[in-house]
Every structure is written in structure tokens, then in C-alpha cells.
Design a protein around this motif. Structure first.
Motif, PDB file in Angstrom:
ATOM      1  N   LEU A 114     -46.558  68.771 -76.954  1.00 33.65           N
ATOM      2  CA  LEU A 114     -47.973  68.872 -76.617  1.00 33.65           C
ATOM      3  C   LEU A 114     -48.232  70.321 -76.222  1.00 33.65           C
ATOM      4  N   ALA A 115     -49.198  70.977 -76.837  1.00 33.39           N
ATOM      5  CA  ALA A 115     -49.503  72.375 -76.520  1.00 33.39           C
ATOM      6  C   ALA A 115     -51.002  72.524 -76.339  1.00 33.39           C
ATOM      7  N   SER A 116     -51.422  72.773 -75.102  1.00 31.25           N
ATOM      8  CA  SER A 116     -52.856  72.804 -74.782  1.00 31.25           C
ATOM      9  C   SER A 116     -53.193  74.037 -73.965  1.00 31.25           C
ATOM     10  N   ASN A 117     -54.415  74.533 -74.132  1.00 29.48           N
ATOM     11  CA  ASN A 117     -54.874  75.668 -73.327  1.00 29.48           C
ATOM     12  C   ASN A 117     -55.073  75.308 -71.849  1.00 29.48           C
ATOM     13  N   SER A 118     -55.144  74.002 -71.514  1.00 36.43           N
ATOM     14  CA  SER A 118     -55.320  73.606 -70.108  1.00 36.43           C
ATOM     15  C   SER A 118     -54.057  73.928 -69.328  1.00 36.43           C
ATOM     16  N   PRO A 119     -54.210  74.123 -68.010  1.00 33.08           N
ATOM     17  CA  PRO A 119     -53.015  74.317 -67.194  1.00 33.08           C
ATOM     18  C   PRO A 119     -52.087  73.099 -67.287  1.00 33.08           C
ATOM     19  N   ARG A 120     -50.813  73.364 -67.263  1.00 32.03           N
ATOM     20  CA  ARG A 120     -49.775  72.350 -67.398  1.00 32.03           C
ATOM     21  C   ARG A 120     -49.983  71.147 -66.459  1.00 32.03           C
ATOM     22  N   ALA A 121     -50.323  71.441 -65.192  1.00 38.22           N
ATOM     23  CA  ALA A 121     -50.469  70.352 -64.212  1.00 38.22           C
ATOM     24  C   ALA A 121     -51.617  69.427 -64.611  1.00 38.22           C
ATOM     25  N   ASN A 122     -52.700  70.000 -65.126  1.00 35.96           N
ATOM     26  CA  ASN A 122     -53.846  69.181 -65.552  1.00 35.96           C
ATOM     27  C   ASN A 122     -53.476  68.287 -66.725  1.00 35.96           C
ATOM     28  N   ILE A 123     -52.706  68.852 -67.656  1.00 32.65           N
ATOM     29  CA  ILE A 123     -52.280  68.075 -68.825  1.00 32.65           C
ATOM     30  C   ILE A 123     -51.483  66.869 -68.344  1.00 32.65           C
ATOM     31  N   GLU A 124     -50.544  67.128 -67.423  1.00 33.01           N
ATOM     32  CA  GLU A 124     -49.666  66.053 -66.932  1.00 33.01           C
ATOM     33  C   GLU A 124     -50.494  64.943 -66.282  1.00 33.01           C
ATOM     34  N   THR A 125     -51.487  65.343 -65.477  1.00 33.57           N
ATOM     35  CA  THR A 125     -52.304  64.321 -64.813  1.00 33.57           C
ATOM     36  C   THR A 125     -53.104  63.538 -65.844  1.00 33.57           C
ATOM     37  N   LYS A 126     -53.730  64.251 -66.774  1.00 32.30           N
ATOM     38  CA  LYS A 126     -54.550  63.561 -67.776  1.00 32.30           C
ATOM     39  C   LYS A 126     -53.742  62.554 -68.579  1.00 32.30           C
ATOM     40  N   ILE A 127     -52.530  62.932 -69.000  1.00 34.27           N
ATOM     41  CA  ILE A 127     -51.783  61.989 -69.841  1.00 34.27           C
ATOM     42  C   ILE A 127     -51.109  60.882 -69.025  1.00 34.27           C
ATOM     43  N   SER A 128     -51.051  61.069 -67.698  1.00 31.51           N
ATOM     44  CA  SER A 128     -50.390  60.038 -66.875  1.00 31.51           C
ATOM     45  C   SER A 128     -51.141  58.703 -66.954  1.00 31.51           C
ATOM     46  N   TYR A 129     -52.412  58.726 -67.346  1.00 30.35           N
ATOM     47  CA  TYR A 129     -53.178  57.475 -67.458  1.00 30.35           C
ATOM     48  C   TYR A 129     -52.939  56.773 -68.790  1.00 30.35           C
ATOM     49  N   HIS A 130     -52.109  57.366 -69.651  1.00 29.80           N
ATOM     50  CA  HIS A 130     -51.882  56.779 -70.976  1.00 29.80           C
ATOM     51  C   HIS A 130     -50.416  56.395 -71.144  1.00 29.80           C
ATOM     52  N   LEU A 131     -50.214  55.094 -71.192  1.00 21.42           N
ATOM     53  CA  LEU A 131     -48.880  54.516 -71.197  1.00 21.42           C
ATOM     54  C   LEU A 131     -48.030  55.023 -72.355  1.00 21.42           C
ATOM     55  N   GLY A 132     -46.853  55.532 -72.021  1.00 21.73           N
ATOM     56  CA  GLY A 132     -45.892  55.919 -73.060  1.00 21.73           C
ATOM     57  C   GLY A 132     -46.088  57.313 -73.632  1.00 21.73           C
ATOM     58  N   TRP A 133     -47.131  58.014 -73.201  1.00 18.00           N
ATOM     59  CA  TRP A 133     -47.375  59.331 -73.806  1.00 18.00           C
ATOM     60  C   TRP A 133     -46.351  60.365 -73.338  1.00 18.00           C
ATOM     61  N   LYS A 134     -46.207  60.498 -72.031  1.00 13.74           N
ATOM     62  CA  LYS A 134     -45.349  61.564 -71.495  1.00 13.74           C
ATOM     63  C   LYS A 134     -43.952  61.500 -72.112  1.00 13.74           C
ATOM     64  N   GLU A 135     -43.383  60.294 -72.165  1.00 14.15           N
ATOM     65  CA  GLU A 135     -42.021  60.113 -72.676  1.00 14.15           C
ATOM     66  C   GLU A 135     -41.922  60.423 -74.166  1.00 14.15           C
ATOM     67  N   SER A 136     -43.057  60.426 -74.848  1.00 18.01           N
ATOM     68  CA  SER A 136     -43.020  60.629 -76.296  1.00 18.01           C
ATOM     69  C   SER A 136     -42.903  62.099 -76.686  1.00 18.01           C
ATOM     70  N   PHE A 137     -43.264  62.983 -75.749  1.00 19.90           N
ATOM     71  CA  PHE A 137     -43.221  64.410 -76.077  1.00 19.90           C
ATOM     72  C   PHE A 137     -41.915  65.027 -75.612  1.00 19.90           C
ATOM     73  N   SER A 138     -41.311  65.830 -76.473  1.00 23.03           N
ATOM     74  CA  SER A 138     -40.084  66.530 -76.080  1.00 23.03           C
ATOM     75  C   SER A 138     -40.386  67.432 -74.882  1.00 23.03           C
ATOM     76  N   PHE A 139     -41.579  68.028 -74.887  1.00 26.27           N
ATOM     77  CA  PHE A 139     -42.033  68.835 -73.751  1.00 26.27           C
ATOM     78  C   PHE A 139     -43.524  69.105 -73.893  1.00 26.27           C
ATOM     79  N   ILE A 140     -44.065  69.683 -72.821  1.00 29.64           N
ATOM     80  CA  ILE A 140     -45.493  70.015 -72.766  1.00 29.64           C
ATOM     81  C   ILE A 140     -45.592  71.497 -72.449  1.00 29.64           C
TER      82      ILE A 140
END
Ligand code: ADP
Ligand code: RBF
Ligand code: MG
Length: 384
Positions: A114-140
Motif C-alpha cells: 500500500l503506497a499513499s500520500n497520507s501519513p503512515r499512521a493515518n493509513i494504518e487507522t483507516k485500514i484498521s476498520y477493514h477486516l483482513g486488509w492490514k495482513e494482506s499487505f507486505s508493507f505500507i
């Protein structure tokens, strides 16, 4: 491989943008700005939306302060709206096809980042509401982890380095112009999924422009194909819409020989913004008449270049009369294709008849026929 999906280029990983690509962030952006601008006696009208999509937070803020002539600095603006946005992160919905894509690639072991212009911490919070997303990415990677955000290629080059994959073997999926530019500058393959309507002509540098993630064909990039298409249709979570039949442009029967019983879009703006434009099918009920198969287009009818989104269901039945004003309810159960432009009226009409055949056959499948008895439709039928 079919004629319609020739192999473009072999890739071995996928790098995704987040806002506007996987998440429907635009919805909360306009909700927050609508509320915020009232303080200054201004009205958010979507003007400038194209100036904030894909931008870094400070670029986007500067554009709004300038466009709306706000009496404060870009920094003051950011500090006021940031908490308003964070309050809404839990309400951001996944875009249609996002969960399906993530599950599919993960299931086939295709590396994803996942590569986004948003700050890393914001990305992590936003995707935390979506089941299975974080684990699917090798990194952010966030915009705060590189010296320059998109359109600089830096964020994608860094992603390729961490994936240990040559940039030319990376596929970028992006909704914004800066994101597409960054991907091409990084020497990568880029699929654009514009988040704003009627913008596809601006995305000429992308390797492919699609209307929504539902239209992605991974096999074009040498990736495993989706296996959920059935007889030319894609099952979707059913959605419902209804109301009295209104007058349309008067060209359905007259110009095309295909009557479409238009519904008002009023009251359905959120629902419609959550579903990609395109050709869908399902079941229709006219309360005094019965249940019918239905194939429809939702969108701007590129051939006629309408200014507003219209809902145009063709009931697959011969009626002896018009039924303007009657209550019509639709259960939309499957997707066929994106709206397209056509070189001639005949080719548009031929395509719509093809859609009709696809819908008629598909609606016999138990997977779709079961919705004929949907309570939303049933409750509208008289004397049932
Ligand atoms: P409009 O532009 O006003 O929608 P159309 O030429 O598209 O006019 O014709 C649609 C109207 O025709 C519907 O509102 C309905 O009253 C009537 N109609 C008759 N048969 C059908 C059908 N099979 N599907 C949809 N509408 C039909
Ligand atoms: N209009 C387009 O411009 N492009 C399309 O791809 C398209 N597909 C359609 C598919 C179906 C099943 C139906 C019923 C209509 C479609 N139309 C499309 C819409 C058509 O232009 C519209 O019904 C007429 O303009 C009548 O208002
Ligand atoms: Mg019509």
C-alpha cells in the motif's frame, strides 16, 4: 485468453493507492467540508474536488483555502479540519470491488503493498476498520516516509525496492492523476480507476483506464483471473431502489426502440455514488402488475453524454401501455459491464440487446432467481 483481454505485460506484484482507490474517502471529504465551510458562510459544491484528489495533505489544504478564499492559513485550516476527518475514518466504506481484489490477490499469493500520500499512521487507522486488509499487505508506505510524495516516483520506487521486485514488474492501481504520473515516472505499469466521473480522457499516460475495480482483469497483467464471473455476469451484494416511474429524455423507445422506465435519482444520491456506473440486472416489480426480469444502465450514457446520472431499467416484458407514475421497485443483483461509448446508434442498440440476453439467461440461475422473492419486492405487490 479471450480476444478482449490480450496480455499487456507480465507483472509479479501489485502496489495500491488507498484513498479513492480502495476507500471511498471522497464521501467523507465532502461531508466534512460541507459542515466546515458553513462557518465561513461558504458552500462546498464539489468545486475543486479535482484539485485535492491524490494531493498531499498540505497541497489539498492550500487548494481549498485558496479556492474558497478562507481567511486563515493553510496550517490553521489543517489543524481545524484534521480532527473532523479523523472522526469520520471509521465511516469510510470500501469501494466496490476492493475487498474482492484484496482477497483474490492474497489468496493467490501475489505480493501487495500500500503506497499513499497520507501519513503512515493515518493509513494504518483507516485500514484498521477493514477486516483482513492490514495482513494482506507486505508493507505500507506513507507520504511522511519519503522526501517527496506523488507525483514523484519515490514512494513507488521505495515500494519496489522493499518488495525486491524490478519496477517494470510492478502494477500500480491508482485513482488520481498525480498517482498515475508517479507510477509511470517509476517505470511501472499503471491501471487508473478515476474516482471522479467523466475524467478518463485526462488519464492518457495510464496503461489502462477502468471505470471501477469491478472491471479489473488481472489476467491482462499475467496475474490469476477472477473466478467469480458467471456466464458474463458478476454477482454483487443486492441493492434496492424504487419510486414512481418518471419521464426520461423521451428517446428510449423513440431513438433506440428500447423503453427504459426511469426512476428519480432524488434521495438516492448517496446510494448512487456508492455504486459504479454501468450495466446491471435484476428483478423489477410494478405493484399492480407483477415481477419482471430487468436489465438497466446507471450513469451518464456516454453516447448521449448526459449531465446527470440516470437510472434506466428496461423491463424484459412486452407491455400494452405506458406506466408512468406507477410504483416501480428494483432489486439489483448482478453486474455486466461498464457504460461505454459507441461509434453508432446501431452498435449501442446491438450491445444493449446482448446485455438483455445475458441478463435473461443469468436470472434463471438459482444464485439470481432467488431474489425474485425478495421481501422488498414482495411487500410492494398488490393482492399477492
Ligand atoms: P422516457 O424517456 O420517458 O423514459 P422511454 O422511451 O424510455 O421514455 O419509454 C419508457 C416508458 O415506456 C416507461 O416509463 C414505461 O411507461 C413504458 N414502457 C413500456 N414498456 C416498457 C418496458 N418493457 N420497460 C420499461 N418501460 C416500458
Ligand atoms: N448508453 C450509453 O451511452 N452507453 C451504454 O453502454 C449503455 N448501455 C445500456 C445498457 C442497457 C441495458 C440499457 C437499458 C441502456 C443502456 N444505455 C447506454 C442507455 C441508453 O443510452 C438509454 O437507455 C437511452 O439514452 C434512453 O434514455
Ligand atoms: Mg427511459
Amino acid at each position: 485468453m479471450s480476444m478482449s483481454s490480450p496480455l499487456k505485460k507480465l507483472v509479479s506484484c501489485v502496489i495500491l493507492d488507498l484513498d479513492g482507490t480502495l476507500l471511498n474517502t471522497d464521501g467523507i471529504v465532502s461531508d466534512v467540508l460541507k459542515v466546515y465551510l458553513v462557518k465561513f458562510g461558504k458552500q462546498w459544491d464539489g468545486r475543486g474536488a479535482h484539485r485535492i484528489v491524490g494531493k498531499t495533505p498540505s497541497e489539498a489544504a492550500a487548494a481549498i483555502v485558496e479556492d474558497y478564499g478562507l481567511p486563515l492559513s493553510m496550517e490553521e485550516f489543517i489543524s481545524e479540519v484534521t480532527p473532523m476527518f479523523s472522526d469520520q475514518w471509521c465511516n469510510i466504506k470500501a469501494l466496490p470491488g476492493a475487498n474482492r481484489l484484496i482477497k483474490h490477490l492474497r489468496g493467490h499469493g501475489v505480493p501487495m503493498a500500500l503506497a499513499s500520500n497520507s501519513p503512515r499512521a493515518n493509513i494504518e487507522t483507516k485500514i484498521s476498520y477493514h477486516l483482513g486488509w492490514k495482513e494482506s499487505f507486505s508493507f505500507i508506505i506513507g507520504g511522511d516516509e519519503v522526501t517527496a510524495g506523488k507525483p514523484s516516483p519515490e514512494i513507488f520506487l521505495e515500494a519496489a525496492k522493499r518488495l525486491n521486485i524490478d519496477p517494470s514488474n510492478c502494477l500500480i492501481i491508482e485513482d488520481s492523476l498525480p498517482g498515475v504520473m508517479a507510477g509511470k515516472a517509476a517505470g511501472m505499469e499503471v491501471v487508473a480507476v478515476p474516482s471522479l466521473p467523466k475524467q478518463s480522457h485526462l488519464y492518457t499516460s495510464a496503461d489502462e483506464v477502468i471505470n471501477s475495480l469491478l472491471d479489473l482483469r488481472p489476467e491482462k497483467w499475467g496475474l490469476p483471473p477472477f473466478q467469480d464471473w458467471i456466464e458474463g455476469t458478476l454477482p454483487i451484494e443486492p441493492w434496492y431502489i424504487g419510486g414512481p416511474v418518471i419521464k426520461g429524455f423521451g428517446r428510449g423507445s423513440k431513438v433506440l426502440g428500447i423503453p427504459t422506465a426511469n426512476l428519480s435519482t432524488e434521495g438516492y444520491s448517496t446510494l448512487l455514488s456508492e455504486h459504479p456506473s454501468g450495466v446491471y440486472f435484476g428483478w423489477a416489480v410494478l405493484s399492480t402488475r407483477g415481477v419482471y426480469k430487468m436489465v438497466m444502465s446507471i450513469g451518464w450514457n456516454p453516447y448521449f453524454n448526459n449531465t446527470g446520472k440516470t437510472i434506466e431499467p428496461w423491463l424484459l416484458h412486452e407491455f400494452d401501455e405506458d406506466f408512468y407514475g406507477e410504483e416501480l421497485r428494483l432489486a439489483i443483483v448482478g453486474y455486466i459491464r461498464p457504460e461505454a461509448n459507441f461509434p453508432s446508434l446501431e452498435s449501442l442498440v446491438a450491445k444493449i440487446h446482448e446485455d438483455r440476453k445475458i441478463a435473461e439467461r443469468a436470472l434463471e440461475l438459482p444464485l439470481y432467481s432467488k431474489y425474485r422473492d425478495d421481501p422488498y419486492l414482495k411487500s410492494s405487490l398488490h393482492g399477492d
